[in-house]
Design a protein around this motif. Structure first.
Motif, PDB file in Angstrom:
ATOM      1  N   LYS A  89      -2.345   6.454  -2.731  1.00  0.00           N
ATOM      2  CA  LYS A  89      -1.796   6.030  -4.017  1.00  0.00           C
ATOM      3  C   LYS A  89      -0.284   6.257  -4.088  1.00  0.00           C
ATOM      4  O   LYS A  89       0.433   5.525  -4.757  1.00  0.00           O
ATOM      5  N   GLU A  90       0.182   7.286  -3.396  1.00  0.00           N
ATOM      6  CA  GLU A  90       1.605   7.620  -3.479  1.00  0.00           C
ATOM      7  C   GLU A  90       2.462   6.859  -2.462  1.00  0.00           C
ATOM      8  O   GLU A  90       3.678   7.076  -2.372  1.00  0.00           O
ATOM      9  N   TRP A 210      -0.848  -2.837 -13.715  1.00  0.00           N
ATOM     10  CA  TRP A 210      -1.474  -1.718 -12.991  1.00  0.00           C
ATOM     11  C   TRP A 210      -2.297  -0.845 -13.949  1.00  0.00           C
ATOM     12  O   TRP A 210      -3.441  -0.490 -13.658  1.00  0.00           O
ATOM     13  N   GLU A 214      -6.554  -0.348 -14.142  1.00  0.00           N
ATOM     14  CA  GLU A 214      -7.240   0.938 -14.034  1.00  0.00           C
ATOM     15  C   GLU A 214      -8.103   1.209 -15.265  1.00  0.00           C
ATOM     16  O   GLU A 214      -9.237   1.699 -15.150  1.00  0.00           O
ATOM     17  N   ASP A 220      -9.208   1.461  -8.686  1.00  0.00           N
ATOM     18  CA  ASP A 220      -9.098   2.850  -8.232  1.00  0.00           C
ATOM     19  C   ASP A 220      -7.666   3.308  -8.006  1.00  0.00           C
ATOM     20  O   ASP A 220      -7.433   4.481  -7.670  1.00  0.00           O
ATOM     21  N   GLY A 221      -6.670   2.417  -8.135  1.00  0.00           N
ATOM     22  CA  GLY A 221      -5.273   2.822  -8.004  1.00  0.00           C
ATOM     23  C   GLY A 221      -4.720   2.785  -6.595  1.00  0.00           C
ATOM     24  O   GLY A 221      -3.526   3.057  -6.395  1.00  0.00           O
ATOM     25  N   HIS A 222      -5.545   2.473  -5.593  1.00  0.00           N
ATOM     26  CA  HIS A 222      -5.048   2.412  -4.213  1.00  0.00           C
ATOM     27  C   HIS A 222      -4.450   1.037  -3.936  1.00  0.00           C
ATOM     28  O   HIS A 222      -5.125   0.011  -4.101  1.00  0.00           O
TER      29      HIS A 222
END
Length: 399
Positions: A89-90, A210, A214, A220-222
């Protein structure tokens, strides 16, 4: 008493053009039909080269506008499990810290379908995918909106969607403000993208903010695609660091690509399929040359009396040859000029109708015209030699 030796008068350039054009002026219909074969061949060759050059110029212009400094990172398959992997995610923030990287955008695949209304079966997706998109994506892609507005911090939290131009066409959406059925609720279309040559996958997608993805769609944010722009000087260095930066633990699971390479390859190979058409144009040119030769031979037969009269008045064989070669050259030259104009006009019509730059390479025009002169010379040699060998007495009797 000394005998004075008579010498044939020399023909100046003006005289050569005058006697060479006499046959053209006396038979205009036949000359036009003979020149038409040459014109068709040259027009075909110049049009093929011009259309190819115009298409190539358009691709190169797109490359200049879109840039060649964008890289895309996507997850591949795990070398050990064979399963699809996910990017951390980061990872967008990590990529943004690479020296030389100027902009980073991301999208994430959302396992949902988008339809015109809830009455359409879920399996009829029309090939449109749903993606979560961050606010910087459009800037990284150097894209623009055909209509409406882009996702931002405000509308990206609500059920709003931006459609790629292909997705909008398949859904029948032409203006913002319409609604589409996404998952189990309606989303409002706030924008429609213009074409994106470097990101065809975005053109076929419905893009959701985004946060909204979610909260409303179970995303899932990936990220599944990372788009980054770096300085031109640092592209290669950034490419060598990108996989390890996106996923330091498993860099081998990250695939890095250069979307502009497809456009560069297409520009480099543009015109490869025009070889056949160039060959056909060459054949038409040769056929036109045969027509010129045939016209000149008939002209010699019909003008035997004129040839015999000129010979009896002191014209040399060389002057007769020059006359008929000049006539053949002028005939081919007229066809070449007409063909060059037709080929350039055909290229202009094609370029204007397709929104392409009008490009007609100078070498194609000069080379094509030189080819017509060469063919005219070859086509006129035999008739000229034949005319020069006619006996003045027999020629006058035949007339």
């Amino acid at each position: 008493m000394a005998r004075t030796q008579l010498r044939a008068a020399r023909l100046g350039p003006r005289d050569v053009l005058h006697v060479g054009s006499s046959g053209l002026r006396s038979r205009p219909v036949r000359i036009v039909l003979s020149a038409l074969g040459i014109a068709i061949g040259i027009a075909t060759m110049i049009a093929v080269v011009g259309i190819s050059a115009s298409s190539q110029a358009q691709l190169l212009r797109q490359l200049d506008e879109l840039g060649t400094n964008m890289l895309v990172a996507k997850p591949g398959e795990s070398m050990f499990t064979g399963q699809d992997v996910k990017l951390p995610k980061e990872s967008p923030g990590m990529v943004g810290r690479i020296d030389g990287v100027e902009q980073v955008g991301a999208t994430g695949d959302v396992a949902r379908s988008v339809r015109r209304s809830e009455k359409i079966p879920p399996e009829e997706t029309a090939g449109i995918s749903v993606k979560a998109a961050d606010q910087d994506l459009l800037k990284v892609l150097r894209g623009r909106l055909a209509r409406g507005t882009w996702l931002n911090a405000a509308n990206g939290r609500y059920p709003s969607v931006v459609l790629g131009h292909v997705a909008a066409d398949r859904l029948g959406i032409t203006e913002p403000g319409r609604r589409v059925w996404l998952d189990d609720r309606y989303f409002t279309v706030i924008g429609i993208l213009a074409p994106l040559p470097l990101a065809p996958e975005i053109e076929r997608s419905a893009l959701v903010g985004w946060s909204a993805a979610e909260q409303l769609l179970g995303f899932d944010g990936h990220p599944t695609s990372l788009y980054e722009r770096s300085t031109d000087a640092s592209v290669q260095r950034v490419r060598s660091l990108l996989a390890a930066t996106v996923d330091p633990r498993n860099p081998q699971n990250v695939s890095v690509s250069d979307p502009s390479s497809a456009l560069r390859a297409k520009a480099a190979t543009e015109g490869a399929f025009s070889t056949l058409l160039l060959g056909l144009g060459g054949i038409a040119l040769l056929v036109g040359g045969v027509g010129v030769a045939n016209t000149m031979i008939i002209s010699v037969l019909e003008r035997r009396h004129e040839i015999g009269l000129r010979r009896s008045l002191g014209a040399t064989r060389g002057q007769i040859r020059i006359q008929f070669v000049t006539e053949s050259l002028m005939l081919s030259g007229l066809g070449g000029l007409a063909g060059a104009a037709l080929g350039a006009a055909a290229t202009g019509v094609y370029a204007t109708s397709g929104g392409l730059p009008w490009v007609v390479p100078l070498w194609a025009v000069t080379g094509g015209f030189a080819a017509t002169l060469a063919i005219g010379t070859v086509a006129g040699l035999y008739p000229a030699v034949r005319a020069s060998r006619l006996s003045p007495t027999l020629a006058l009797q035949a007339g």
